[in-house]
Design an enzyme around this catalytic site. Structure first.
Site, PDB file in Angstrom:
ATOM      1  N   GLU A 229      -5.973   4.179   0.785  1.00 10.77           N
ATOM      2  CA  GLU A 229      -6.031   3.281   1.419  1.00 10.77           C
ATOM      3  C   GLU A 229      -6.165   2.365   2.528  1.00 10.77           C
ATOM      4  O   GLU A 229      -4.871   2.690   3.115  1.00 10.77           O
ATOM      5  CB  GLU A 229      -5.857   2.286   0.605  1.00 10.77           C
ATOM      6  N   CYS A 263      -5.434  -5.416   6.553  1.00 10.15           N
ATOM      7  CA  CYS A 263      -6.656  -4.603   6.530  1.00 10.15           C
ATOM      8  C   CYS A 263      -7.752  -5.061   5.642  1.00 10.15           C
ATOM      9  O   CYS A 263      -8.492  -4.993   5.097  1.00 10.15           O
ATOM     10  CB  CYS A 263      -6.191  -3.833   5.264  1.00 10.15           C
TER      11      CYS A 263
END
Length: 501
Positions: A229, A263
């Site tokens: 991720e 993010c």
């Protein structure tokens, strides 16, 4: 590897993970997994419940530790993100586990003929989870919940950068878990690269693409499957149908979540050229209203460390030196940016061009670049020509322009008119694509990530495939082969006719 027979007694709770090395913890968990077998639904639910309690029971102390780790971070954000923010998915895992772990049958007609087919959903064994510093618990506990739902044991390594937060979790984890079930890996055990070398059954990593490459390389040496991720420069597109005031406020707020250190934060925005001035003015107005003070404001999240502070300031300075225009919200008399407090004021850049470092690098800070566009094609071409981002933002109606953008670009997800909205959909997968990651989790997707779909086929037919595929081949076998070729040829010609129509 330690075998079940080598473990004479079951290790109970209240044993600190720091009493063993990482390799020993892996061997202990693998031996326990083999000894106890596949856990039933109640055991899995109990583990998820205890994981939830570990967070809820110590939420205040966790928030205090996060404030110390960051230097300045609002308690409200820490509770919302790293404690309460985990609850949606943990609760969903707990509700869904019984259904998801059940064997699924297929091809029921063939089953009546003696060819039975079903799929088991087996745990992998021991899962290693490596988390980042920006949300050190949400991005470790949520995948841990998925791993528990799938029936695995977990080695959990929060970021060493947020060492105080990790220490809190390591202190209390033995009150809730035996190290056979969950072991917290701390900086005392070694570095993240050491952890990546473990021969776990699945490695889950959240962090930067560069570190993700290293983790994947280490895992590949042991043929350990990985889920990555990662991050990326998340674009936002403001449509001609958008309410500029609402779009500016949403994107201004989204950029400042956790001081921009998320993010999923929007990194740059495309705005219709005729609305550029109005949009940028409204972003600045929103920031000015929200941050009457910054330097001594405990609700303004500091940049995590000096390294990242210097990097972000350098990105801004480089862009300005090459011709970009900078606008910042600096309350009167405050010495910003402040290296002492590691606080960078909300910064808006226009005139960003290729060759500027900020045009390529993920900012991970309170900086928003704004580009004008005359036709949506300009925005699409820019996004499509760059590495695929983790998410993409759309401000406007759910219309043909949105479909056109989605059809001609790639991203981990798309969020319309709000920040990280897909995080709140229990069954929506979370994950990147290309440089922004591989694999996904959340909901049943997380369960599937940490499970092995194991095919089971059983025959009570009057003939065997083995006999049909081994010598001697008789004339009847030749006839059967020819008949099959004719039959499949017929089906394919029919499919071709449908395509032509």
């Amino acid at each position: 590897m330690t075998k079940p027979a080598d473990v004479s007694t079951k290790i109970e709770g209240n044993v600190s993970s720091e009493a063993h090395s990482m390799t020993e913890l892996l061997e202990i968990q693998r031996a326990a997994f083999l000894r106890d077998g596949i856990p039933d639904a109640n055991t899995r639910i109990d583990r998820i419940t205890r994981l939830t309690a570990l967070l809820l029971d110590h939420g205040d102390e966790i928030a205090e530790a996060l404030t110390v780790d960051f230097g300045s971070r609002p308690k409200e954000l820490s509770i919302a993100s790293d404690v309460a923010g985990c609850m949606i998915d943990l609760a969903h895992q707990r509700r869904g586990v019984k259904e998801w772990m059940a064997e699924s049958t297929s091809a029921k007609v063939q089953g009546l003929m003696g060819f039975k087919q079903r799929v088991r959903h087996d745990p992998l064994g021991v899962v290693g989870i490596m988390g980042p510093w920006n949300f050190p618990l949400q991005l470790t506990f949520v995948p841990a919940g998925s791993a528990f739902a799938a029936g695995n044991r977990v080695l959990l390594r929060p970021s060493s950068i947020t060492a105080r937060t990790t220490a809190v979790i390591a202190k209390y984890a033995p009150d809730y878990f035996s190290i056979e079930e969950l072991a917290v890996i701390t900086p005392k055990h070694g570095s993240g690269s050491d952890f990546a070398k473990l021969t776990v059954d699945h490695m889950f990593f959240t962090g930067s693409p560069d570190v993700g490459k290293s983790v994947a390389q280490e895992a590949a040496k042991n043929l350990v499957p990985v889920t990555l991720e990662l991050g990326g420069k998340n674009p936002a597109v403001v449509d001609v149908s958008a309410d500029i005031d609402k779009a500016a406020k949403m994107l201004a707020d989204a950029r400042m979540v956790n001081g921009g250190q998320v993010c999923l934060c929007p990194d740059y925005v495309f705005v219709p050229e005729a609305k550029l001035g109005e949009f940028t003015d409204k972003v600045m107005a929103r920031w000015t209203a929200n941050f009457a003070t910054i330097y001594d404001n405990p609700q303004y999240t500091s940049t995590i460390n000096q390294k990242n502070y210097d990097r972000i300031v350098d990105l801004i300075d480089d862009a300005v030196s090459l011709g970009a225009e900078k606008r910042q919200v600096i309350p009167g008399g405050e010495p910003l940016p402040s290296a002492e407090r590691r606080k960078i004021p909300p910064t808006l850049l226009t005139g960003v061009k290729a060759g500027m470092k900020i045009a390529d690098d993920e900012v991970f800070g309170p900086v928003l670049s704004v580009y004008p566009y005359r036709d949506l094609t300009e925005a699409i071409n820019h996004i499509a020509s760059n590495p695929h981002p983790l998410t993409m933002y759309w401000c406007g109606d759910d219309n043909d322009n949105l479909k056109r953008l989605a059809d001609n670009t790639r991203s981990g997800s798309i969020n319309g008119n709000d920040f990280a909205l897909h995080m709140f959909g229990a069954e929506l997968p979370f994950g990147g694509v290309g440089r922004s990651g591989m694999g996904a989790y959340h909901g049943k997707t997380g369960f599937d990530t940490f499970s092995h779909a194991r095919a089971v086929a059983y025959s009570s037919m009057p003939f065997t495939v083995a006999e049909m595929m081994s010598p001697p081949f008789l004339p009847r076998d030749t006839k059967m082969g020819n008949a099959q070729m004719k039959l499949w040829g017929f089906f394919n010609k029919r499919a071709q006719k449908k395509v032509r129509k």
